[in-house]
Design a protein around this motif. Structure first.
Motif, PDB file in Angstrom:
ATOM      1  N   GLN A 184       0.831  -1.214  -0.002  1.00 34.42           N
ATOM      2  CA  GLN A 184       0.022   0.028   0.202  1.00 34.42           C
ATOM      3  C   GLN A 184       0.821   1.218   0.090  1.00 34.42           C
ATOM      4  N   PRO A 185       0.706   2.016  -1.050  1.00 33.13           N
ATOM      5  CA  PRO A 185       1.500   3.253  -1.173  1.00 33.13           C
ATOM      6  C   PRO A 185       0.808   4.444  -0.153  1.00 33.13           C
ATOM      7  N   PHE A 186       1.124   4.207   0.793  1.00 35.21           N
ATOM      8  CA  PHE A 186       0.440   5.271   2.036  1.00 35.21           C
ATOM      9  C   PHE A 186       0.590   6.763   1.718  1.00 35.21           C
ATOM     10  N   ARG A 187       1.710   6.863   1.088  1.00 29.52           N
ATOM     11  CA  ARG A 187       2.308   8.200   0.801  1.00 29.52           C
ATOM     12  C   ARG A 187       1.082   9.040  -0.198  1.00 29.52           C
ATOM     13  N   VAL A 188       0.670   8.196  -0.834  1.00 27.07           N
ATOM     14  CA  VAL A 188      -0.302   8.720  -1.823  1.00 27.07           C
ATOM     15  C   VAL A 188      -1.338   9.761  -1.149  1.00 27.07           C
ATOM     16  N   GLY A 189      -1.762   9.340   0.266  1.00 28.18           N
ATOM     17  CA  GLY A 189      -2.608  10.365   1.042  1.00 28.18           C
ATOM     18  C   GLY A 189      -1.899  11.416   1.486  1.00 28.18           C
ATOM     19  N   ASP A 190      -0.454  11.554   1.449  1.00 25.01           N
ATOM     20  CA  ASP A 190       0.430  12.651   2.158  1.00 25.01           C
ATOM     21  C   ASP A 190       0.075  13.930   0.962  1.00 25.01           C
ATOM     22  N   LYS A 191      -0.305  15.053   1.708  1.00 26.02           N
ATOM     23  CA  LYS A 191      -0.772  16.251   0.850  1.00 26.02           C
ATOM     24  C   LYS A 191       0.236  16.781   0.087  1.00 26.02           C
ATOM     25  N   TRP A 192       1.597  16.518   0.427  1.00 30.09           N
ATOM     26  CA  TRP A 192       2.835  16.971  -0.516  1.00 30.09           C
ATOM     27  C   TRP A 192       2.895  16.093  -1.805  1.00 30.09           C
ATOM     28  N   THR A 193       2.440  14.613  -1.499  1.00 33.69           N
ATOM     29  CA  THR A 193       2.624  13.859  -2.876  1.00 33.69           C
ATOM     30  C   THR A 193       1.706  14.239  -3.718  1.00 33.69           C
ATOM     31  N   ALA A 194       0.340  14.518  -3.320  1.00 35.38           N
ATOM     32  CA  ALA A 194      -0.713  15.006  -4.649  1.00 35.38           C
ATOM     33  C   ALA A 194      -0.174  16.211  -5.175  1.00 35.38           C
ATOM     34  N   MET A 195       0.344  17.169  -4.339  1.00 31.94           N
ATOM     35  CA  MET A 195       0.560  18.204  -4.959  1.00 31.94           C
ATOM     36  C   MET A 195       1.863  18.266  -6.036  1.00 31.94           C
ATOM     37  N   VAL A 196       3.045  17.468  -5.646  1.00 34.34           N
ATOM     38  CA  VAL A 196       4.198  17.077  -6.381  1.00 34.34           C
ATOM     39  C   VAL A 196       3.707  16.339  -7.829  1.00 34.34           C
ATOM     40  N   LEU A 197       2.542  15.477  -7.591  1.00 33.76           N
ATOM     41  CA  LEU A 197       1.871  14.704  -8.825  1.00 33.76           C
ATOM     42  C   LEU A 197       1.295  15.804  -9.719  1.00 33.76           C
ATOM     43  N   ARG A 198       0.642  17.009  -9.225  1.00 31.00           N
ATOM     44  CA  ARG A 198       0.127  17.916 -10.042  1.00 31.00           C
ATOM     45  C   ARG A 198       1.228  18.797 -10.563  1.00 31.00           C
TER      46      ARG A 198
END
Length: 122
Positions: A20-34
């Motif tokens: 499970q990639p728990f960091r997907v829920g990390d707020k910074w990860t989503a922003m880096v994805l964007r």
């Protein structure tokens, strides 16, 4: 009354903390994805929209994303050195679910704000 939780409910390899990639829920990860959605970026480019994230935390986020296979880090042998980060196919596959989550949040933002206010008041 609910059934007791099974002590081995997460023993399935598909549900383990390794899968499970728990960091997907990390707020910074989503922003880096964007930030990487349109193409590769350098660290300094990422720092512009993520200016409130410390360089240490951004570095940790990027390393975690690389470890999870969401992005690649390419170092170029130049002077000065240049490093670029780019989404992998796996990382790019997170954009659809991220869009869905953002749509859900926009739809329910009023309810979330009200729930937080009620919690804080009470």
């Amino acid at each position: 009354m609910n059934e007791p939780l099974d002590a081995e409910m997460f023993d399935d390899p598909a549900c383990s903390d390794r899968a499970q990639p728990f960091r997907v829920g990390d707020k910074w990860t989503a922003m880096v994805l964007r930030c990487l959605e349109v193409g590769p970026r350098r660290f300094s480019e990422l720092r512009v929209p993520l200016h409130w994230v410390t360089p240490k935390v951004l570095t940790e986020t990027l390393r975690s994303m690389e470890r999870n296979g969401f992005l690649t880090r390419t170092a170029y042998d130049e002077n000065p050195p240049r490093v670029e980060y780019a989404l992998t196919a796996l990382g790019r596959s997170l954009l659809g679910p991220l869009d869905t989550a953002c749509d859900w949040a926009r739809t329910h933002v009023t309810e979330i704000v009200e729930a937080r206010a009620a919690y804080e008041a009470g």
